[in-house]
Design a protein around this motif. Structure first.
Motif, PDB file in Angstrom:
ATOM      1  N   LEU A 243       0.830  -1.199   0.000  1.00 18.73           N
ATOM      2  CA  LEU A 243       0.000   0.000   0.000  1.00 18.73           C
ATOM      3  C   LEU A 243       0.868   1.253   0.000  1.00 18.73           C
ATOM      4  O   LEU A 243       0.584   2.234  -0.720  1.00 18.73           O
ATOM      5  N   GLU A 244       1.950   1.235   0.797  1.00 18.71           N
ATOM      6  CA  GLU A 244       2.834   2.382   0.845  1.00 18.71           C
ATOM      7  C   GLU A 244       3.514   2.617  -0.519  1.00 18.71           C
ATOM      8  O   GLU A 244       3.708   3.776  -0.946  1.00 18.71           O
ATOM      9  N   LEU A 245       3.893   1.528  -1.161  1.00 14.45           N
ATOM     10  CA  LEU A 245       4.495   1.675  -2.501  1.00 14.45           C
ATOM     11  C   LEU A 245       3.495   2.271  -3.510  1.00 14.45           C
ATOM     12  O   LEU A 245       3.852   3.091  -4.363  1.00 14.45           O
ATOM     13  N   ALA A 246       2.231   1.870  -3.370  1.00 12.04           N
ATOM     14  CA  ALA A 246       1.202   2.409  -4.259  1.00 12.04           C
ATOM     15  C   ALA A 246       1.009   3.909  -4.005  1.00 12.04           C
ATOM     16  O   ALA A 246       0.847   4.715  -4.939  1.00 12.04           O
ATOM     17  N   GLU A 247       1.044   4.320  -2.699  1.00  9.00           N
ATOM     18  CA  GLU A 247       0.925   5.738  -2.386  1.00  9.00           C
ATOM     19  C   GLU A 247       2.134   6.513  -2.923  1.00  9.00           C
ATOM     20  O   GLU A 247       2.017   7.660  -3.396  1.00  9.00           O
ATOM     21  N   LEU A 248       3.336   5.886  -2.825  1.00  8.36           N
ATOM     22  CA  LEU A 248       4.534   6.541  -3.353  1.00  8.36           C
ATOM     23  C   LEU A 248       4.448   6.736  -4.869  1.00  8.36           C
ATOM     24  O   LEU A 248       4.781   7.808  -5.396  1.00  8.36           O
ATOM     25  N   ASP A 249       3.955   5.698  -5.548  1.00 10.48           N
ATOM     26  CA  ASP A 249       3.810   5.831  -7.016  1.00 10.48           C
ATOM     27  C   ASP A 249       2.807   6.938  -7.358  1.00 10.48           C
ATOM     28  O   ASP A 249       2.985   7.696  -8.337  1.00 10.48           O
ATOM     29  N   HIS A 250       1.745   7.050  -6.547  1.00  5.16           N
ATOM     30  CA  HIS A 250       0.740   8.077  -6.790  1.00  5.16           C
ATOM     31  C   HIS A 250       1.345   9.463  -6.616  1.00  5.16           C
ATOM     32  O   HIS A 250       1.139  10.395  -7.424  1.00  5.16           O
ATOM     33  N   THR A 251       2.132   9.606  -5.549  1.00  3.00           N
ATOM     34  CA  THR A 251       2.782  10.889  -5.295  1.00  3.00           C
ATOM     35  C   THR A 251       3.768  11.214  -6.413  1.00  3.00           C
ATOM     36  O   THR A 251       3.842  12.376  -6.905  1.00  3.00           O
ATOM     37  N   ASN A 252       4.548  10.233  -6.841  1.00  4.93           N
ATOM     38  CA  ASN A 252       5.482  10.457  -7.957  1.00  4.93           C
ATOM     39  C   ASN A 252       4.754  10.840  -9.241  1.00  4.93           C
ATOM     40  O   ASN A 252       5.229  11.673 -10.021  1.00  4.93           O
ATOM     41  N   ALA A 253       3.614  10.241  -9.477  1.00  3.81           N
ATOM     42  CA  ALA A 253       2.854  10.549 -10.696  1.00  3.81           C
ATOM     43  C   ALA A 253       2.353  11.987 -10.659  1.00  3.81           C
ATOM     44  O   ALA A 253       2.366  12.721 -11.668  1.00  3.81           O
ATOM     45  N   GLU A 254       1.842  12.406  -9.476  1.00  6.47           N
ATOM     46  CA  GLU A 254       1.387  13.798  -9.372  1.00  6.47           C
ATOM     47  C   GLU A 254       2.548  14.768  -9.586  1.00  6.47           C
ATOM     48  O   GLU A 254       2.416  15.797 -10.266  1.00  6.47           O
ATOM     49  N   THR A 255       3.691  14.434  -8.986  1.00  8.80           N
ATOM     50  CA  THR A 255       4.868  15.287  -9.172  1.00  8.80           C
ATOM     51  C   THR A 255       5.299  15.329 -10.633  1.00  8.80           C
ATOM     52  O   THR A 255       5.662  16.386 -11.177  1.00  8.80           O
ATOM     53  N   GLY A 256       5.270  14.164 -11.249  1.00  2.00           N
ATOM     54  CA  GLY A 256       5.640  14.110 -12.674  1.00  2.00           C
ATOM     55  C   GLY A 256       4.703  14.938 -13.541  1.00  2.00           C
ATOM     56  O   GLY A 256       5.112  15.599 -14.504  1.00  2.00           O
ATOM     57  N   LEU A 257       3.375  14.927 -13.209  1.00  2.64           N
ATOM     58  CA  LEU A 257       2.418  15.725 -13.975  1.00  2.64           C
ATOM     59  C   LEU A 257       2.712  17.206 -13.795  1.00  2.64           C
ATOM     60  O   LEU A 257       2.684  17.987 -14.778  1.00  2.64           O
ATOM     61  N   ASP A 258       2.986  17.616 -12.528  1.00  2.00           N
ATOM     62  CA  ASP A 258       3.298  19.026 -12.300  1.00  2.00           C
ATOM     63  C   ASP A 258       4.560  19.429 -13.051  1.00  2.00           C
ATOM     64  O   ASP A 258       4.641  20.532 -13.636  1.00  2.00           O
ATOM     65  N   ARG A 259       5.571  18.533 -13.039  1.00  2.00           N
ATOM     66  CA  ARG A 259       6.813  18.840 -13.748  1.00  2.00           C
ATOM     67  C   ARG A 259       6.582  18.934 -15.264  1.00  2.00           C
ATOM     68  O   ARG A 259       7.134  19.801 -15.935  1.00  2.00           O
ATOM     69  N   ALA A 260       5.749  18.045 -15.783  1.00  2.00           N
ATOM     70  CA  ALA A 260       5.458  18.075 -17.224  1.00  2.00           C
ATOM     71  C   ALA A 260       4.698  19.347 -17.604  1.00  2.00           C
ATOM     72  O   ALA A 260       4.948  19.975 -18.648  1.00  2.00           O
TER      73      ALA A 260
END
Length: 449
Positions: free
Chosen positions: A199-216
């Motif tokens: 579950l923690e890994l899934a939350e980390l991936d979600h956070t990384n995806a949001e960060t990646g969207l903001d960066r893009a």
């Protein structure tokens, strides 16, 4: 005593002195005969043909204006140095007449220096013009290269915008996948089917995806701003290049104006130099120097002053007569003329030209369209080829006075006397269209029919 005697015979008989003062019978008869002859002569003369003429006075001139008497003028201001001719000298075209020296002996050298300086200005202006033309070509070439480079950068920015847009789409897809995975792991966690670590890994991936969207999205915004900046830069590059070209064109116009000014001043300077160098005056035509108008030694003359009068040699002679405006309507080209030249004895009865002795024939060649200011019109008469030749140039020089009789119409002596007593003009030609029109307007045409 005879009572039948007339009073006249009684006076003769009673008064002897009366008989002494009486005219003899033969003389009376002669007087009667002469009186009758006089009146018969007058009646006959009234019907004798008479050639109408108009008389004019003038002089011999050359037919061509260039062959007439002309004044030789000084082309420069200066001092008379030497005469090569005297009055009466016959000259050929190009023979020297007079030498004139300028008051300033170094004036010609200064004009030459001024001309050299002007030529140098012309050369420098033309060199500057060529350089500016080369600069304009270089600016146009560099403008093309700069615009192409700016277009290339703009296209690269557009590609980066497109790549950033794709990166944003990819980041959105990754975020969506991370959301789905996080929701699924939460559901499994609640059911106890997955570990806390997953579950923690899934939350980390979600956070990384949001960060990646903001960066893009940030990269996309930066790419868009860069594209706008490069578009503006492309316009600025073109405007700067055009401004440089326009500035070069203004410099080119200034150089061309300088060349034009020099080319305008150069002929004037060359004309001044030519006049100053032409300090020796030559005869313009063959002829005779009639008058010298300036003193032979050291007289000052101005530009345009006459120095001598030349009478050119001319074979084609003419006579200019001045005719009263009262007779000018009938004088036209082709009219026959009889001429008397000064110094030639002549017998001329104007009404009967057949009896003329010592006159020469001529033909009207030109009639001036306006008078000479005194009511007289100039008529130019040339030799009549069907008549005898005029005297040679030895006797018939330009300026010789002449008298001419221009033939008009043939009328009777009676009409001519009546016309002269009433100071009427000669008959106008009735076949003239203007006269016919005038007669028709006044009813004369109907009366003549």
């Amino acid at each position: 005593m005879n009572t039948n005697m007339s009073p006249k015979w009684k006076l003769r008989k009673n008064l002897p002195s009366y008989r002494l003062v009486q005219t003899a019978l033969p003389a009376q008869s002669l007087a009667y005969i002469l009186t009758i002859i006089f009146f018969l002569s007058v009646l006959i003369l009234l019907y004798v043909p008479w050639q109408q003429t108009t008389m004019g006075f003038g002089r011999v001139v050359a037919y061509a204006p260039l062959d007439r008497q002309q004044v030789i003028e000084s082309p420069i201001s200066g001092r008379v140095v030497k005469w090569h001719v005297h009055e009466g000298t016959r000259v050929k075209k190009g023979d020297p007449i007079i030498d004139i020296s300028d008051n300033d002996p170094n004036f010609i050298n200064r004009i030459r220096e001024e001309k050299n300086a002007l030529l140098q200005r012309l050369e420098a202006a033309r060199s500057r013009e060529d350089n500016i033309r080369s600069r304009i070509l270089s600016l146009r070439s560099s403008m093309g290269s700069a615009v192409n480079a700016a277009d290339s950068r703009r296209m690269m920015a557009k590609d980066r915008v497109r790549a950033s847009e794709q990166a944003v789409d990819a980041a959105k897809a990754a975020l969506k996948t991370a959301n789905l995975n996080l929701d699924r792991q939460k559901q499994l966690w609640e059911k106890g089917l997955t570990s806390k670590r997953t579950l923690e890994l899934a939350e980390l991936d979600h956070t990384n995806a949001e960060t990646g969207l903001d960066r893009a999205k940030a990269a996309y915004d930066a790419a868009v701003k860069e594209e706008r900046a490069l578009n503006s830069d492309t316009g600025k590059v073109q405007q700067d290049a055009e401004a440089s070209i326009n500035d070069a064109k203004a410099s080119l116009a200034s150089a061309q104006s300088e060349v034009a000014r020099v080319l305008e001043d150069l002929p004037k300077l060359e004309a001044r130099l030519s006049r100053q160098e032409n300090q020796e005056i030559f005869a313009p035509r063959d002829g005779i120097i009639m008058r010298i108008l300036v003193n032979p030694d050291t007289q000052q003359v101005k530009e345009g002053d006459g120095v001598a009068i030349l009478v050119p040699d001319a074979e084609d002679k003419a006579v200019e007569l001045f005719i009263s405006g009262n007779d000018i309507p009938l004088v036209g080209e082709g009219r026959k003329v009889r001429l008397q030249f000064q110094g030639y004895p002549v017998l001329q009865i104007s009404g009967w030209p057949e009896t003329a002795v010592g006159t020469f024939g001529g033909v009207v060649k030109l009639v001036d369209i306006t008078d000479n200011g005194s009511g007289n019109f100039r008529v130019l008469v040339v030799p009549d080829r069907d008549d005898r030749q005029w005297p040679s140039s030895r006797y018939l020089r330009q300026g010789v006075r002449a008298k001419g009789w221009i033939f008009l119409n043939r009328v009777s002596v009676g009409y001519e006397l009546w016309r002269r007593f009433n100071d009427f003009p000669p008959n106008l030609p009735m076949d003239d269209p203007e006269m016919k029109s005038l007669l028709d307007e006044n009813g004369g045409g109907d009366k003549g029919k």
